[in-house]
Structures are given as C-alpha cells and as structure tokens.
Design an enzyme around this catalytic site. Structure first.
Site, short mmCIF file in Angstrom:
data_model
loop_
_atom_site.label_atom_id
_atom_site.label_comp_id
_atom_site.label_asym_id
_atom_site.label_seq_id
_atom_site.Cartn_x
_atom_site.Cartn_y
_atom_site.Cartn_z
N GLU A 1 -30.66 12.45 -0.85
CA GLU A 1 -31.32 11.07 0.27
C GLU A 1 -30.14 9.96 -0.69
OE1 GLU A 1 -34.06 7.26 1.22
OE2 GLU A 1 -34.74 9.32 -0.41
N LYS B 1 -32.18 7.32 9.46
CA LYS B 1 -33.42 7.42 8.69
C LYS B 1 -34.04 6.63 9.78
CE LYS B 1 -36.17 7.11 4.68
NZ LYS B 1 -36.40 6.29 3.26
N CYS C 1 -36.58 11.58 3.03
CA CYS C 1 -37.72 10.82 2.53
C CYS C 1 -39.41 10.85 3.06
CB CYS C 1 -37.82 9.37 1.65
SG CYS C 1 -37.63 9.20 0.39
#
Length: 525
Positions: free
Chosen positions: A294, A352, A403
């Site tokens: 990430e 995300k 994540c």
C-alpha cells in the site's frame, strides 16, 4: 462485583485467542460464564423448563455483556495503542498518548456494546416468551449474535469477529466459512458455548445423582464440536487442481519504510531506491508480475511517471507491476493500487473502498471531529473508491484488498462472484504494534479459505506472504525487514457456497428463531 470480574476475565480469555497468543481453543468455552450469569438463578425453584433470571435488572445484564465485550475486544485490539508516540508527525507526546488511548477505548467499546446489546436481547426475549425447551434458547443466542455481527460489519469499525479467533491455526474450522462465510464459524462458537452453559445450568438446577446422565449431557456439545471439525476436515482435504496454464509467478517487495520517514524526503528517497532495487532483482528472476505494498511510492501516478527511477526500471525490464500509490480524483485523492504493464501503461486501477476510521477519516465527524482536530494536526481525509470496482490484469481478474479491507469478507466475496481468480492484498501495517500485522495475516488467511483462492500479500514492514486456498501459509516474511520473494500462485474459478449464496446461514437462523418462538408461544398459551 464478583459477577463483573468473572465475565471480564472470561472476555480476556477470548481476547487471548488471536495473535499474539493464538490460544484459539479458549474460544469454545469463553462465553460460557457470561451465558450462565445471565440465566442461572440459584434461588429459583426447580421446574420443567429453565428461564432467564428475571430478578437481574436490565442494567446489570447489559453491563455484564459490556464487561465481557471490553475484556475481549479491548485485549484483542490493544495493538491500536502502538500508534503512540506520534511525535514524528508533530503531535505532542501527551496529545499522542491521548489520541492512542481514545482510539483504543472508542473502537473496543464499539465491539463491547454489541455484546451488551446481545445480553439485553436475550433478556428481553426470555422475559417476553416463556421458553419450553433449552435448544430454543441456544438457537436464539446464535441467531442474535450473528445478526448483530452482520449489522456491525456493515460499518467501518469492524475487525474482531468471533470467527477470526480461529485463524490462522484451526484450519479445519476455517473451512466452515466456505459454507456461509465467516459467520458460520461465529455461529459454531456461540452454539458450543451455549450448549455447555445450558448443560451446566441444568446440572446446577436439577442436581442429578446420575453420573451417566451428566456424561450423556456433556457429550452433546462434544459431539457437535467433533462434527464441525469433521465437516471442516472433509472440505480441507478436497484436492487442489493446479495447472501450468493457470500459474502466475509473483514477485513481492517488502520495502520496510518506517512511517516516521515515509511521507518525508528521506522516506521518498528510500522508497524509490528500495522498490527500484527490488523490482530489478525480481525482474531478473523472470517473475510474471511484481506486487508492492500500500502506497509503496507515496506519490501521485503522474509524478511517478515523470520523475521515478522505478517507472524507468519498468520500461527497461518490461515486467508488469501492481503498484501502490496515490490516485487523483477531482480535487481529492485516493489510496490506490495500479496495474502497470511492461510498456509503462496503466492497465487498471483499484481505489480503496473501506478507509481506516480515525486514520483515513473521522467517523461521526460532526461529533468527534472537533475533539480529534483539537488533539491532532493530522488531516484524516481521503476519497473512498466505488464499492462495485473490478480489477482486471494481464493475467486475469483479481480480487483486491488494500490494508484494512482484509477484515471485510463481503468485499472479497463480491469480487469472487464477478470472476476474481486470485487474491492480492497490499498493506502498510507500519504504524501499530507487531500484533497488528499478525492479526492482519490471519484475516487474509480467512479470505483465501472462504473464497477458495490463492493469495499473495505485500506489506510495508511485515508480514508479507503467500497463502494457498487451504489457508496454509507457504511463505511469510519477517517483521521490520527489507525482503523480496518470488513464488507461484494459481488462478481458480471455483465458487464455494459462500461465494454463490453469501451469508445464507444467518438469514436462516433468524427465520428459524422467529418461527420457533411463534410455535413456542402457541404451545404455552
């Protein structure tokens, strides 16, 4: 006070089940003390059926659940305090401590309230309905817990489902998630605890003299527990079918850029040098594609194209990459993963969707925003990606998680139903205690098992890994180390019951509980 101490300690025992202790077996009995204290009334005379302790005030029952929940969620999530100290970000030491403690208490309390509501729900149902058989109480307890976890998972403050207490070590039970998702495991845990508790209550209430009857009653939860593991064993032992045509040789770079320097010139320099070096090493190993963590390069895409030696290495070596970086979206920005072809073209982009509460955005901003802003100069705002994204790559469609999204099984299921053939996750994990990356790995293991997919995971500081569809960790990196690794994963097109039908079990349990209550109510009238 004795009751509250008992339930708090039993909650703490549940908190020992995930990393770093991994005492997963405690989950199969840690709810028993709470269940007994909610129900058992030693002053109540013997009767043909058991009833909840109506003499306990509603407030006490709620607080009992709250204490158990804080024991569990508070210990399991104690890694959140690892964000302290944040002096490197310009936050004063005391303010940093206040932020860390606030985040921990707030998020742990969110989970604790769920257990308190469960306790209230059980109390209300058993005061409203005169239950005629013990099995109905267990069914209600399981259905209610699963329903509450379902509601909880719809928000962003989600991590400590009971299901993750079994990951990554109890692989047989993890395979139950292929039936109806992680709540299949939650339902199993609550059911076993409920049966044990109800048997103990029966023995305390009726005080049978027959050892044979006692052993026969205790054999019920034991038989169910063995049956659940047997089902998991059958699912676990189904053969994997891997062919050379479906193989992808993936290179993983763990850059190990501490958060203290990541967003500053020294960190930028180290990131560009480290990821360029790792890319060249893996390209020389003839990998098919390279996965980075990430925001491996904490820049916008256009800046990487114009000024990055990493981008130049792609043009030289012609090996595609999955690159973690920032993406522009109007006047805002996204936390994104890009597929970059060997010609340096952007093939696809995933933004995300589920952002980190109190890190990437402020939940209940109208209420908490002023508090957070007074404590911290940080800007906790990002733009969310659209929830219906797909991520095509030169090697087929991928299932992606960035994540924190690893905790949200529905994100992965949705992408699997849309043709995702393998999982890639890209994470940072640098700003918490070592327990967090270990629990994060456990979440990714669950996602691999329930979707029946191979998974490659790249993290900034550990633990990067390769997980097969059985949940076996074939490789895992160290913690706080710079590493590169090449391994093979395989594309799969199978669809588990969970991928096909979603969490049908919770819906079924709720309907069964309602129907059983209606039947029970007619019988008792």
């Amino acid at each position: 006070m004795k009751k509250f101490l008992i339930v708090f300690v039993s909650g703490v025992l549940m908190g020992l089940t995930p990393a770093p202790v991994y005492a997963w077996f405690l989950a199969w009995g840690a709810i028993v003390p709470l269940w007994i204290l909610l129900i058992y009334n030693p002053q109540k005379p013997k009767s043909n059926h058991l009833d909840f302790n109506k003499k306990n005030p509603v407030k006490e029952n709620f607080l009992l659940g709250l204490m158990w929940g804080f024991g569990y969620h508070g210990l399991a999530l104690s890694w959140i305090t690892g964000v302290h100290p944040m002096t490197w970000m310009g936050v004063p030491w005391l303010a940093s401590l206040a932020i860390a403690l606030f985040c921990w208490v707030f998020i742990a309390s969110w989970g604790a309230i769920l257990v308190g509501i469960w306790s209230l729900g059980m109390t209300w149902i058993n005061s409203k309905f005169k239950l005629t058989f013990v099995g109905l109480r267990v069914l209600i307890g399981v259905a209610l817990w699963c329903a509450l976890e379902t509601l909880w998972s719809q928000g962003d403050l989600w991590w400590t489902s009971l299901s993750y207490t079994q990951s990554p070590h109890n692989l047989l039970i993890l395979h139950l998630a292929q039936i109806s998702g992680p709540l299949t495991i939650t339902a199993s845990i609550v059911a076993i605890n409920g049966l044990i508790a109800e048997i103990i209550i029966y023995l305390l209430t009726h005080k049978p003299n027959s050892l044979k009857l006692t052993l026969k009653l205790l054999s019920i939860p034991i038989a169910l527990l063995l049956t659940l593991h047997l089902i998991g064993f059958i699912l676990y032992n189904r053969p994997l079918v891997n062919s050379n045509d479906s193989a992808i040789k993936v290179g993983i770079i763990q850059g190990n850029i501490p958060n203290e320097i990541k967003l500053y010139p020294l960190g930028w320099k180290k990131a560009i040098e480290g990821y360029t070096k790792g890319y060249n090493l893996l390209a020389d190993e003839k990998v098919d594609i390279i996965l980075t963590p990430e925001t491996a390069l904490p820049f916008f895409w256009k800046d990487i194209v114009n000024n990055s030696s990493f981008y130049q290495a792609i043009l030289d070596k012609k090996v595609p990459a999955w690159l973690g970086a920032f993406g522009e979206q109007g006047k805002s920005y996204t936390n994104s993963l890009f597929t970059v072809t060997g010609e340096g073209k952007r093939f696809s982009r995933y933004n995300k969707v589920i952002l980190v509460p109190l890190g990437e955005y402020i939940p209940f901003e109208e209420i908490l925003g002023g508090i957070i802003n007074r404590l911290s100069p940080l800007d906790a705002h990002l733009t969310r990606g659209k929830p219906n994204q797909i991520f095509d790559t030169p090697f087929g469609r991928a299932i992606v998680g960035i994540c924190y999204e690893s905790a949200f099984s529905e994100q992965f299921r949705r992408q699997a139903t849309q043709g995702g053939e393998f999982i890639i996750t890209s994470s940072n994990n640098a700003h918490y205690s070592p327990t967090m990356p270990a629990q994060h790995h456990a979440q990714d293991v669950m996602r691999a098992v329930e979707t029946d997919r191979w998974a490659a995971r790249a993290t900034n500081t550990g633990y990067s890994g390769i997980v097969d569809p059985k949940g076996r960790t074939l490789w895992i990196s160290g913690l706080n180390t710079y590493e590169t690794h090449a391994d093979t994963i395989y594309r799969q097109q199978t669809k588990t019951l969970y991928v096909r039908w979603g969490d049908w079990l919770t819906k079924g349990l709720i309907l069964m509980a309602i129907a059983s209550l209606m039947i029970n109510n007619k019988i008792t009238q």
